[in-house]
Design an enzyme around this catalytic site. Structure first.
Site, PDB file in Angstrom:
ATOM      1  N   THR A   1       4.871  43.793  24.496  1.00  0.00           N
ATOM      2  CA  THR A   1       5.053  42.770  25.513  1.00  0.00           C
ATOM      3  C   THR A   1       5.521  41.482  24.825  1.00  0.00           C
ATOM      4  O   THR A   1       5.756  41.457  23.618  1.00  0.00           O
ATOM      5  CB  THR A   1       3.724  42.535  26.264  1.00  0.00           C
ATOM      6  OG1 THR A   1       2.689  42.353  25.287  1.00  0.00           O
ATOM      7  CG2 THR A   1       3.358  43.743  27.112  1.00  0.00           C
ATOM      8  N   ASP A   2       5.666  40.415  25.596  1.00  0.00           N
ATOM      9  CA  ASP A   2       6.111  39.130  25.045  1.00  0.00           C
ATOM     10  C   ASP A   2       5.139  38.630  23.974  1.00  0.00           C
ATOM     11  O   ASP A   2       3.978  39.031  23.947  1.00  0.00           O
ATOM     12  CB  ASP A   2       6.200  38.082  26.170  1.00  0.00           C
ATOM     13  CG  ASP A   2       7.267  38.433  27.196  1.00  0.00           C
ATOM     14  OD1 ASP A   2       8.226  39.148  26.842  1.00  0.00           O
ATOM     15  OD2 ASP A   2       7.131  37.994  28.343  1.00  0.00           O
TER      16      ASP A   2
ATOM     17  N   HIS B   1      14.557  51.728  27.276  1.00  0.00           N
ATOM     18  CA  HIS B   1      14.020  52.810  26.434  1.00  0.00           C
ATOM     19  C   HIS B   1      15.099  53.478  25.596  1.00  0.00           C
ATOM     20  O   HIS B   1      14.858  53.827  24.437  1.00  0.00           O
ATOM     21  CB  HIS B   1      13.272  53.823  27.312  1.00  0.00           C
ATOM     22  CG  HIS B   1      11.992  53.270  27.848  1.00  0.00           C
ATOM     23  ND1 HIS B   1      11.606  53.379  29.157  1.00  0.00           N
ATOM     24  CD2 HIS B   1      11.007  52.567  27.232  1.00  0.00           C
ATOM     25  CE1 HIS B   1      10.434  52.789  29.328  1.00  0.00           C
ATOM     26  NE2 HIS B   1      10.050  52.279  28.176  1.00  0.00           N
TER      27      HIS B   1
ATOM     28  N   ASP C   1       7.495  48.140  20.344  1.00  0.00           N
ATOM     29  CA  ASP C   1       7.796  48.148  21.776  1.00  0.00           C
ATOM     30  C   ASP C   1       6.668  47.386  22.465  1.00  0.00           C
ATOM     31  O   ASP C   1       5.787  47.969  23.089  1.00  0.00           O
ATOM     32  CB  ASP C   1       7.863  49.605  22.247  1.00  0.00           C
ATOM     33  CG  ASP C   1       8.177  49.727  23.730  1.00  0.00           C
ATOM     34  OD1 ASP C   1       8.311  48.688  24.403  1.00  0.00           O
ATOM     35  OD2 ASP C   1       8.268  50.862  24.203  1.00  0.00           O
TER      36      ASP C   1
ATOM     37  N   ASP D   1      -0.770  52.334  21.023  1.00  0.00           N
ATOM     38  CA  ASP D   1      -0.890  51.224  21.974  1.00  0.00           C
ATOM     39  C   ASP D   1      -2.359  50.853  22.085  1.00  0.00           C
ATOM     40  O   ASP D   1      -3.231  51.725  22.160  1.00  0.00           O
ATOM     41  CB  ASP D   1      -0.335  51.624  23.335  1.00  0.00           C
ATOM     42  CG  ASP D   1      -0.084  50.412  24.220  1.00  0.00           C
ATOM     43  OD1 ASP D   1       1.085  50.188  24.589  1.00  0.00           O
ATOM     44  OD2 ASP D   1      -1.051  49.675  24.536  1.00  0.00           O
TER      45      ASP D   1
ATOM     46  N   GLN E   1      -5.983  43.488  29.656  1.00  0.00           N
ATOM     47  CA  GLN E   1      -5.028  42.892  30.585  1.00  0.00           C
ATOM     48  C   GLN E   1      -5.157  43.516  31.964  1.00  0.00           C
ATOM     49  O   GLN E   1      -5.757  44.568  32.134  1.00  0.00           O
ATOM     50  CB  GLN E   1      -3.594  43.084  30.036  1.00  0.00           C
ATOM     51  CG  GLN E   1      -3.313  44.508  29.608  1.00  0.00           C
ATOM     52  CD  GLN E   1      -2.265  44.620  28.495  1.00  0.00           C
ATOM     53  OE1 GLN E   1      -1.682  43.651  28.034  1.00  0.00           O
ATOM     54  NE2 GLN E   1      -2.018  45.843  28.066  1.00  0.00           N
TER      55      GLN E   1
ATOM     56  N   ASP F   1       3.802  52.951  27.927  1.00  0.00           N
ATOM     57  CA  ASP F   1       4.353  53.675  29.089  1.00  0.00           C
ATOM     58  C   ASP F   1       5.014  54.990  28.683  1.00  0.00           C
ATOM     59  O   ASP F   1       5.393  55.783  29.527  1.00  0.00           O
ATOM     60  CB  ASP F   1       5.313  52.781  29.887  1.00  0.00           C
ATOM     61  CG  ASP F   1       6.508  52.326  29.055  1.00  0.00           C
ATOM     62  OD1 ASP F   1       7.070  53.126  28.277  1.00  0.00           O
ATOM     63  OD2 ASP F   1       6.903  51.152  29.190  1.00  0.00           O
TER      64      ASP F   1
END
Lengths: 283, 283
Positions: free
Chosen positions: A161-162, A65, A159, A109, A34, A89
């Site tokens: 993204t869409d 968070h 946690d 991640d 991305q 993050d």
């Protein structure tokens, strides 16, 4: 004010947009997965976009968070092993590690560049990355969960993204089945579940998929999150066994760490599902 | 999607913006006080702007109108006479009149055109305007409150636009002093109090002005409101006498009318002031 521009994210599924007044672009990287951009805003600190979608700002990420972590950790009787899927993050990891009872927190991640950008532009979120209990993996969370030792985890926090692009596979029965197997019997799954105002259908579908994977109880907790569409967001907690969503309120009141949004009373308030949400979710 | 455009409101004090996908402009009028525009959106029903600032949408106005009315009406022991200053869209009036104990509800908005536009484009908000208990005045709310009979009102709801332009005089000691005189000893003042995330300084100043006017106790209740800056809004309740903000919870649970966001549990949750808000307000 001179030398500023406005940058907008049009959120197509909701027909609404959010924007920020920007001073300048600070950084940009195209990872294998991305495009990650960092902007300096006039009022919200730094801003991270992934493929054009707002991920977080310095000013308001504490809301998300704290609510992705503390309600689940105070609902579980004694969470020792926590897994975060996504969360590059490192802000959720930081909150999880505030709980002294946590012995191990794995963050998986797929995109190492998200963490590198966070270290550079949101260093406060990464301040616990060196904690000996923390393990940062850069790997495919779907495969990692599928290979995770059965019955070894207390809490899985998704946690992500869409549910489009790299994160799409984190919202279906197959992935939730891996989470179900990895969790101990009293385990809890936490999934960021988008806006309870406009995306109730998505929350319904998510719960159906979780149910197919074996989860028996669900609770969606709303909270404010200005940087996401509609400014109102939610996390959904799912339990393997029917143990309800009462939480360790005494422990939450006596917690030894600071939080800015979360408190035992705010947690209690978030359990109060508004009537229109309850109706849509058949609660 | 063809034939649509995006329309944004840049909110300068917060450095953030909100936008909608628009099908077309439905109406526009320049009143003696302000420019009122109505748009048809793709996902939010109709949208009213006043001087370019988003006032309400069909889809999400219930959040604001329910929270501006029901918490105060269930906090007062027996509210009979209610005054709404501003509120020309009639949505707050509709909610107030759902309480069977209310004997009189006066709505005083300076701009008749707001009500005419609401009747035309948001008729559901005006469905109780013909209630014999309702009185719609189009007059200067500051002068009207100054001339109001002392000790005659149970609840004053200040349902105003932002504290600039026509509404500026609704946020100072002189106006709050008129409200204080008009209220009975157990009376409650309700003021829409902007975003608790970015405008805490405004809420502080508002409370100082209310205090100078004689009010002794304050409570700020947050709630989601996607169409306003940050998507997180608040109302502030002020009491003449120190009676606290506990509410008639049994009555709230047994209420004979429907609400979509408000419930006794949501009310309880809204009383849970998040730590960072409490710290900023010295609570």
């Amino acid at each position: 004010m001179t030398d500023t521009t406005w940058k907008y994210e049009n959120f197509e599924p909701a027909g609404s947009a959010i924007g920020y007044r920007i001073r300048r672009k600070l950084d940009e990287v195209q990872s294998p997965f991305q495009k990650i951009e960092i902007y300096e805003t006039t009022d919200w600190g730094n801003l991270m976009l992934i493929d054009g979608a707002v991920m977080l700002t310095t000013r308001d990420n504490f809301l998300y968070h704290e609510m992705m972590s503390h309600p689940a950790l105070f609902t579980h009787a004694d969470p020792k092993r926590v897994v975060i899927i996504g969360g590059g993050d490192c802000g959720t990891l930081r909150e999880v590690l505030k709980h002294p009872g946590v012995e191990s927190a794995v963050q998986c991640d797929i995109d190492e560049q998200v963490t590198r950008m966070a270290e550079k532009w949101f260093p406060e979120l990464c301040e616990r990355n060196g904690d000996p209990r923390a393990q940062l993996l850069f790997d495919d969370g779907i495969a990692w969960m599928a290979n995770c030792e059965p019955g070894s985890v207390d809490i899985v926090i998704v946690d992500s993204t869409d549910p489009v692009g790299p994160a799409e596979g984190l919202f279906n029965k197959a992935f939730y089945g891996s989470c179900f197997r990895a969790l101990r019997d009293d385990g809890i799954l936490v999934q960021q579940s988008e806006s309870p105002l406009v995306l109730l259908e998505l929350i319904r579908e998510m719960r159906v998929e979780m149910g197919k994977a074996g989860f028996t109880e669900f609770k969606t907790l709303p909270f404010p999150q200005p940087c996401y569409p509609t400014g109102w967001w939610s996390c959904t907690l799912a339990r393997k066994q029917a143990r309800g969503f009462e939480f360790r309120e005494t422990d939450a009141r006596a917690k030894a760490f600071d939080s800015r949004y979360y408190s035992a009373d705010v947690h209690r308030g978030a359990l109060a599902t508004p009537p229109f949400v309850a109706a849509a979710l058949d609660e």
